[in-house]
Design an enzyme around this catalytic site. Structure first.
Site, PDB file in Angstrom:
ATOM      1  N   ASP A  14       0.850  -1.200   0.000  1.00 30.44           N
ATOM      2  CA  ASP A  14       0.000   0.000   0.000  1.00 30.44           C
ATOM      3  C   ASP A  14       0.883   1.246   0.000  1.00 30.44           C
ATOM      4  O   ASP A  14       0.543   2.272  -0.599  1.00 30.44           O
ATOM      5  CB  ASP A  14      -0.910  -0.012   1.234  1.00 30.44           C
ATOM      6  CG  ASP A  14      -2.210   0.745   1.032  1.00 30.44           C
ATOM      7  OD1 ASP A  14      -2.349   1.418   0.002  1.00 30.44           O
ATOM      8  OD2 ASP A  14      -3.085   0.676   1.913  1.00 30.44           O
ATOM      9  N   HIS A 205      -7.694  -0.651   9.093  1.00 40.44           N
ATOM     10  CA  HIS A 205      -6.750  -0.217   8.041  1.00 40.44           C
ATOM     11  C   HIS A 205      -7.014   1.265   7.805  1.00 40.44           C
ATOM     12  O   HIS A 205      -7.952   1.642   7.101  1.00 40.44           O
ATOM     13  CB  HIS A 205      -7.016  -1.061   6.786  1.00 40.44           C
ATOM     14  CG  HIS A 205      -6.170  -0.714   5.599  1.00 40.44           C
ATOM     15  ND1 HIS A 205      -5.165  -1.531   5.129  1.00 40.44           N
ATOM     16  CD2 HIS A 205      -6.190   0.343   4.756  1.00 40.44           C
ATOM     17  CE1 HIS A 205      -4.614  -1.002   4.057  1.00 40.44           C
ATOM     18  NE2 HIS A 205      -5.219   0.153   3.807  1.00 40.44           N
ATOM     19  N   CYS A 238      -3.792   5.215  -2.488  1.00 42.37           N
ATOM     20  CA  CYS A 238      -4.349   4.297  -3.476  1.00 42.37           C
ATOM     21  C   CYS A 238      -4.537   5.046  -4.782  1.00 42.37           C
ATOM     22  O   CYS A 238      -5.151   6.113  -4.798  1.00 42.37           O
ATOM     23  CB  CYS A 238      -5.689   3.741  -3.001  1.00 42.37           C
ATOM     24  SG  CYS A 238      -6.511   2.752  -4.260  1.00 42.37           S
ATOM     25  N   ASN A 247      -0.795   5.497   4.455  1.00 41.43           N
ATOM     26  CA  ASN A 247      -1.300   4.730   5.590  1.00 41.43           C
ATOM     27  C   ASN A 247      -0.777   5.400   6.849  1.00 41.43           C
ATOM     28  O   ASN A 247       0.251   6.074   6.826  1.00 41.43           O
ATOM     29  CB  ASN A 247      -0.729   3.304   5.570  1.00 41.43           C
ATOM     30  CG  ASN A 247      -1.255   2.479   4.427  1.00 41.43           C
ATOM     31  OD1 ASN A 247      -0.803   2.626   3.309  1.00 41.43           O
ATOM     32  ND2 ASN A 247      -2.198   1.628   4.696  1.00 41.43           N
TER      33      ASN A 247
END
Ligand code: HMG
Ligand code: MG
Length: 286
Positions: A14, A205, A238, A247
């Site tokens: 990610d 998440h 993303c 993140n």
């Protein structure tokens, strides 16, 4: 003995998938190897997705073949379909992850199909993985907000999460894909999901776009969750979620867990060094 919290490291996947400039394969391997020596039990290494959709992950096979496989680490990869699963199996991924969405808009932009179609696409993958004894993790994206559809109803999150869980995912990771969740909306969403799935089968998440990820993790801890996804150095985003920043940084999550008295097995000093290294992998305009 203090209670254990699992930090599922997302940096190589990610974290790097949204980088504009291709990160050389050798540096991706270096990042994973450093993480393997730092105490993580779970690392998401790469994605077996279409290279046309996510060019940064085009070297998935080479990365998986190049990393050192620490015996106590589970090396996970993303697989959107059977093609991806077959490639992941070939390089002996320890576990795979399917990724669905609680919102239609994001599902179409990210994996080019509706939520219902995605479930049908996941079924043969899950069947093969079960036959092969490979655990499958399930992501549900846009658990409070979608960049295309706006607010996501908590009941829809619970419905998609329960569907993936009933199909055999061992754990459901609840994605605040664009980091727009607040302790209030995350709390309401978790209350709905927890009516369908126990807390020990859920993971949080969080992306940190609005700087609220740590508060959202605190709410999740209060609701009983003990697994959290994070990326070293706060890498990430993303490509199909405009505005999605990194993140939540693993260092910040580790510090929170330490303050709260949880055990993680992660070496803080080594992690700080890896965070410095991870930041060097970012392109200037990322
Ligand atoms: P499509 O175009 O509908 O698929 O894409 P298709 O089956 O028609 O295939 C099109 C082409 O892709 C074909 O190649 C296939 O062979 C190839 P062509 O004939 O044109 O040369 N292809 C593949 N190649 C390699 N590996 C594969 C694969 N599958 C097909 N597995 C598809 C559908 C799902 C493939 C595409 O939309 C895709 O790859 N999407 C991935 C998007 C992605 O990776 N997004 C980021 C990860 S999700 C995320 O970050 C959220 C998360 O972090 C949680 C959160 O934050 O909420 C997990
Ligand atoms: Mg994500």
């Amino acid at each position: 003995m203090s209670e254990f919290v699992t930090l599922f490291e997302m940096g190589p996947r990610d974290g790097l998938q949204n980088e504009k400039t291709f990160v050389p394969t050798a540096q991706k391997i270096d990042l994973v190897d450093r993480l393997s020596a730092c105490g993580f039990r779970k690392i998401e290494v790469t994605s077996f997705v279409s290279p046309k959709w996510v060019p940064q992950m085009a070297d998935a096979q080479e990365v998986m073949e190049g990393i050192y496989r620490h015996p106590s680490v589970t090396y996970a990869v993303l697989t959107p379909n059977v093609k991806g699963y077959t490639a992941a199996k070939k390089v002996s991924a320890d576990e795979v992850a399917i990724f669905g969405s609680a919102s239609e808009g994001f599902s179409r932009k990210n994996i080019n199909c509706s939520v219902a179609e995605s479930i049908e696409r996941f079924k043969p993958l899950l069947e093969k993985a079960h036959e092969d004894g490979i655990p499958v993790r399930g992501y549900v994206s846009c658990v409070t907000d979608c960049p295309y559809d706006g607010a996501t109803p908590p009941e829809k999150v619970a419905e998609v999460a329960k569907t993936l869980f009933d199909l055999g995912c061992y754990e459901i990771s609840l994605g605040d894909t664009i980091g727009a969740g607040t302790p209030e909306t995350i709390g309401r969403m978790l209350d709905a999901v927890l009516t369908a799935i126990p807390a020990d089968k859920l993971a949080g998440h969080f992306h940190d776009t609005k700087g609220r990820a740590i508060e959202n993790i605190e709410v999740s801890l209060e609701k009983g969750l003990r697994t959290f996804d994070s990326a070293v150095g706060g890498l990430g985003g993303c490509p199909y979620a405009p505005g999605a920043k990194g993140n939540v940084a693993t260092e910040a999550v580790l510090d929170l867990m330490t303050r709260k008295g949880f055990e993680t097995g992660i070496d803080r000093a080594k992690l700080a060094e890896i965070a410095d290294f991870a930041r060097t992998l970012r392109s200037v305009d990322a």
